[in-house]
Design an enzyme around this catalytic site. Sequence first.
Site, short mmCIF file in Angstrom:
data_model
loop_
_atom_site.label_atom_id
_atom_site.label_comp_id
_atom_site.label_asym_id
_atom_site.label_seq_id
_atom_site.Cartn_x
_atom_site.Cartn_y
_atom_site.Cartn_z
N LYS A 64 0.83 -1.21 0.00
CA LYS A 64 0.00 0.00 0.00
C LYS A 64 0.86 1.26 0.00
O LYS A 64 0.63 2.20 -0.77
CB LYS A 64 -0.91 0.01 1.23
CG LYS A 64 -1.72 1.30 1.38
CD LYS A 64 -2.46 1.37 2.70
CE LYS A 64 -1.53 1.66 3.85
NZ LYS A 64 -2.23 1.99 5.11
N ARG A 66 2.42 5.99 -3.24
CA ARG A 66 3.54 6.89 -3.56
C ARG A 66 3.84 6.85 -5.06
O ARG A 66 4.03 7.88 -5.69
CB ARG A 66 4.78 6.49 -2.76
CG ARG A 66 4.77 6.90 -1.29
CD ARG A 66 5.90 6.19 -0.56
NE ARG A 66 6.12 6.65 0.81
CZ ARG A 66 5.40 6.29 1.86
NH1 ARG A 66 4.37 5.46 1.70
NH2 ARG A 66 5.70 6.72 3.08
N SER A 106 3.51 11.56 12.86
CA SER A 106 3.40 10.71 11.67
C SER A 106 4.52 11.05 10.70
O SER A 106 4.78 12.23 10.45
CB SER A 106 2.04 10.91 10.99
OG SER A 106 2.01 10.23 9.74
N GLN A 139 4.25 10.55 7.65
CA GLN A 139 3.61 10.93 6.39
C GLN A 139 3.66 12.43 6.12
O GLN A 139 3.60 12.86 4.97
CB GLN A 139 2.17 10.43 6.35
CG GLN A 139 2.07 8.92 6.19
CD GLN A 139 0.64 8.42 6.22
OE1 GLN A 139 -0.31 9.21 6.29
NE2 GLN A 139 0.48 7.11 6.19
N SER A 192 8.89 6.08 12.51
CA SER A 192 8.67 5.30 11.28
C SER A 192 9.68 5.67 10.19
O SER A 192 9.33 5.85 9.02
CB SER A 192 7.24 5.51 10.77
OG SER A 192 6.30 5.21 11.76
N ASP A 215 3.27 -0.72 12.23
CA ASP A 215 2.14 -1.51 11.71
C ASP A 215 2.34 -3.00 11.98
O ASP A 215 1.44 -3.69 12.46
CB ASP A 215 1.96 -1.26 10.21
CG ASP A 215 1.33 0.10 9.92
OD1 ASP A 215 0.88 0.76 10.88
OD2 ASP A 215 1.30 0.50 8.75
N ARG A 252 -5.26 2.38 18.11
CA ARG A 252 -4.91 0.96 18.11
C ARG A 252 -4.41 0.46 19.46
O ARG A 252 -4.53 -0.73 19.75
CB ARG A 252 -3.86 0.70 17.02
CG ARG A 252 -4.45 0.73 15.62
CD ARG A 252 -3.40 0.58 14.54
NE ARG A 252 -4.02 0.36 13.24
CZ ARG A 252 -3.37 0.41 12.08
NH1 ARG A 252 -2.06 0.65 12.08
NH2 ARG A 252 -4.00 0.20 10.94
N ARG A 272 -6.11 -3.83 9.97
CA ARG A 272 -5.06 -4.57 10.66
C ARG A 272 -5.57 -5.26 11.92
O ARG A 272 -5.07 -6.33 12.29
CB ARG A 272 -3.87 -3.65 10.96
CG ARG A 272 -3.28 -3.06 9.70
CD ARG A 272 -1.81 -2.77 9.78
NE ARG A 272 -1.37 -2.13 8.54
CZ ARG A 272 -1.11 -2.76 7.41
NH1 ARG A 272 -1.25 -4.08 7.34
NH2 ARG A 272 -0.73 -2.09 6.33
#
Length: 434
Positions: free
Chosen positions: A22, A27, A168, A170, A199, A320, A351, A394
């Site tokens: 994903k 991207r 994040s 991102q 991350s 993740d 989560r 997930r």
Amino acid sequence: MDYLDLGPYSSASGTVRLPGSKSISNRVLLLAALAEGETTITNLLDSDDTRVMLDALGKLGVRLTRDADTCVVAGTRGAFTARTADLFLGNAGTAVRPLTAALAVNGGDYRVHGVPRMHERPIGDLVDGLRQIGAQIDYEQNEGFPPLRIKPAAITVDAPIRVRGDVSSQFLTALLMTLPLVKAKDGKIVVEVDGELISKPYIDITIRLMERFGVTVERDGWQRFVVPAGVRYRSPGRIMVEGDASSASYFLAAGALGGGPLRVEGVGRASIQGDVGFANALMQMGANVSMGDDWIEVRGIGHDHGKLDPIDMDFNLIPDAAMTIAVAALFASGTSTLRNIASWRVKETDRIAAMATELRKLGAVVEEGPDYLVVTPPQRLTPNATIDTYDDHRMAMCFSLVSLGGVPVRINDPKCVGKTFPDYFDRFAALAKA
């Protein structure tokens, strides 16, 4: 509510070819859309998150042709032709964050929104970074969250751009992918990260893919990045999306819990995804793991007692895949601790809270902290537990592993796996045996 009953299963073995990643798929789609030239993409993930990206790019004037095996994207040479658009992006962070940045420098009038949960997921740090170069972005509802209105703006860069890295990755990915489209006096733009960047492997994915499209980012550690300004992405012609390493984690864990041998194809030593590091975590827990360039295989657990070793580990790099470790901890011989997982709080659901709630249904004793989870497994798993999935793909995939503990389990709303792996449960059922 729809539900799916699984198990009880006593073993799992076989081979599974992974769907496309994903993170890489979305991207590559955006880079191909912004590039000069036509790009043929193979093994593109077919899921909810990639569909919303494809739909958005189509609304922005990008020509796309798709068949069963390939997606051909005609690049726009750095500027979307549609100057107004209303873009619904579901709950796809990999679409919302990078597209917001690209649209902010495109000179049009756009609305970006999604499902209610997306409107609870933060985007303020990215917007703050874009406003530093003159972007005009307004919040329609709550400050710091979508929906967003993006308006034409005079974009200028006269100082390093600062962005937080501890919520994040991102946000940084979105800036890095967009800034080559922006002109700067000295031909380069500096991005500085405030706080510890989480991350990091996902930033590595971004930089490597940008290189495939002809743009090289220089970095000084993980705090300072230098992006060439006013340049054009160039299509590599053809690019293959490697398998999804996060999705691999469920099958690798199944190979440990179900005895194996279970092989996943599509990721391995040559992968650019950090989540292949899940295999190392599984090895630390006592699983028998072997790896090639594009495959990983697990053959049960290397202990006579048949239980995994407990683990105490910092999962900042693979948040993740760490969810799979939390469920695997049910099968350990003692208490496991998952550290540095604060990013779980702002994902498809909270989560940490969701995982703690559902693990307790299976008899585990769970301590939940702001950025950690401590899991003490029960003597015996509670049979026939009903697992809520919180519209989080997930959560659904992780808890399928419980069925390998010799107990049946019910998964509510199993179709939520459509976000990244629509046929996951069919694949899992083909490998698990009573």
